[in-house]
Design a protein around this motif. Sequence first.
Motif, PDB file in Angstrom:
ATOM      1  N   HIS A   1     -56.616  77.200  -1.079  1.00  0.00           N
ATOM      2  CA  HIS A   1     -56.019  78.358   0.540  1.00  0.00           C
ATOM      3  C   HIS A   1     -56.537  76.909   2.006  1.00  0.00           C
ATOM      4  O   HIS A   1     -55.540  77.909   2.315  1.00  0.00           O
ATOM      5  CB  HIS A   1     -57.672  79.596   0.080  1.00  0.00           C
TER       6      HIS A   1
ATOM      7  N   ALA B   1     -50.170  74.454  -8.153  1.00  0.00           N
ATOM      8  CA  ALA B   1     -50.352  75.033  -6.117  1.00  0.00           C
ATOM      9  C   ALA B   1     -49.568  74.615  -5.797  1.00  0.00           C
ATOM     10  O   ALA B   1     -49.449  73.972  -4.206  1.00  0.00           O
ATOM     11  CB  ALA B   1     -50.276  76.409  -6.646  1.00  0.00           C
TER      12      ALA B   1
ATOM     13  N   ASN C   1     -52.757  76.139   1.563  1.00  0.00           N
ATOM     14  CA  ASN C   1     -51.813  77.473   2.017  1.00  0.00           C
ATOM     15  C   ASN C   1     -51.836  76.917   3.255  1.00  0.00           C
ATOM     16  O   ASN C   1     -51.286  77.257   3.637  1.00  0.00           O
ATOM     17  CB  ASN C   1     -52.312  78.029   0.919  1.00  0.00           C
TER      18      ASN C   1
ATOM     19  N   ARG D   1     -46.794  72.347  -2.989  1.00  0.00           N
ATOM     20  CA  ARG D   1     -47.196  72.772  -1.494  1.00  0.00           C
ATOM     21  C   ARG D   1     -47.361  71.135  -1.110  1.00  0.00           C
ATOM     22  O   ARG D   1     -46.547  70.338  -0.197  1.00  0.00           O
ATOM     23  CB  ARG D   1     -47.998  73.261  -0.983  1.00  0.00           C
TER      24      ARG D   1
ATOM     25  N   TYR E   1     -49.867  74.122   5.300  1.00  0.00           N
ATOM     26  CA  TYR E   1     -48.134  75.209   4.486  1.00  0.00           C
ATOM     27  C   TYR E   1     -47.753  74.904   5.307  1.00  0.00           C
ATOM     28  O   TYR E   1     -48.103  75.823   6.022  1.00  0.00           O
ATOM     29  CB  TYR E   1     -48.080  75.233   3.162  1.00  0.00           C
TER      30      TYR E   1
END
Length: 254
Positions: A185, A219, A188, A223, A191
């Motif tokens: 997270h 994942a 993310n 990224r 990113y």
Amino acid sequence: MSQLNQLQELMRTLRLTETANHLPALIREAEQKDSSFTQFLLDVAKYEQTRRDEKQLEKRFKWATFPFQKTLEEFHIKEQKSLSNKHLNRLKDLTWIEQLHNIILLGPPGSGKTHLSIGLGIEALNQGYKVIFTTMGDLIHVLKTEEITRKSQTRMKRIRGADLVIIDDLMFMAMDSQEANMFFHLINDLYNQSSIILTSNKAPKEWGELLGDQAITTAILDRILHRVEIIHLNEDSYRMKHRSTIFGQESVSS
């Protein structure tokens, strides 16, 4: 109260504290140079701006939390087989931060990964970017305590607001599923907003076994590797090659 003291107090009220403290010296310099009123006011404004910039840089250095300060000029580029002066200069110009590129520094302990990452971080700070340095262990601790301590909340706010986030020793410790999920997270959140420098002694293809969840690993890599430069530093440890010894020049094997 003299006019000078009145002026200093007024400047402090207007939050021109640095100039207020230095005002007597500025006045003496203006008198010695026989400056015009316009030049004197320009010198005062420049002094205040310079001091504010210096204090802001001091604050950014404090927030960066580098474990030590070593510049790119101190980096032993001649010790590196896979990094040339040309490559180092390309890194130093920091256009990759504007382009939101990431950098992965791979190599064994002592190969210069942390030094290079800090050198780039210092260069970025001096050019006006916000930089945060953290080890992987400290980052996981802050992520896990973010909801319960104000210190961790402040730290995470600075990490998410940084232009460059340096994460040292990425795969030094294995993560459980909760930690891997929190790390995902964060990646993310960063990113398309911040550049990241990661140092690791494990290649990205090996990260899955330490993150413990292949879906999360995929994942995260998706990224990070979208815009990335992977730099392999020397296999030989610089610290081992240049270590001091109690035996002087005598060979350890003799």
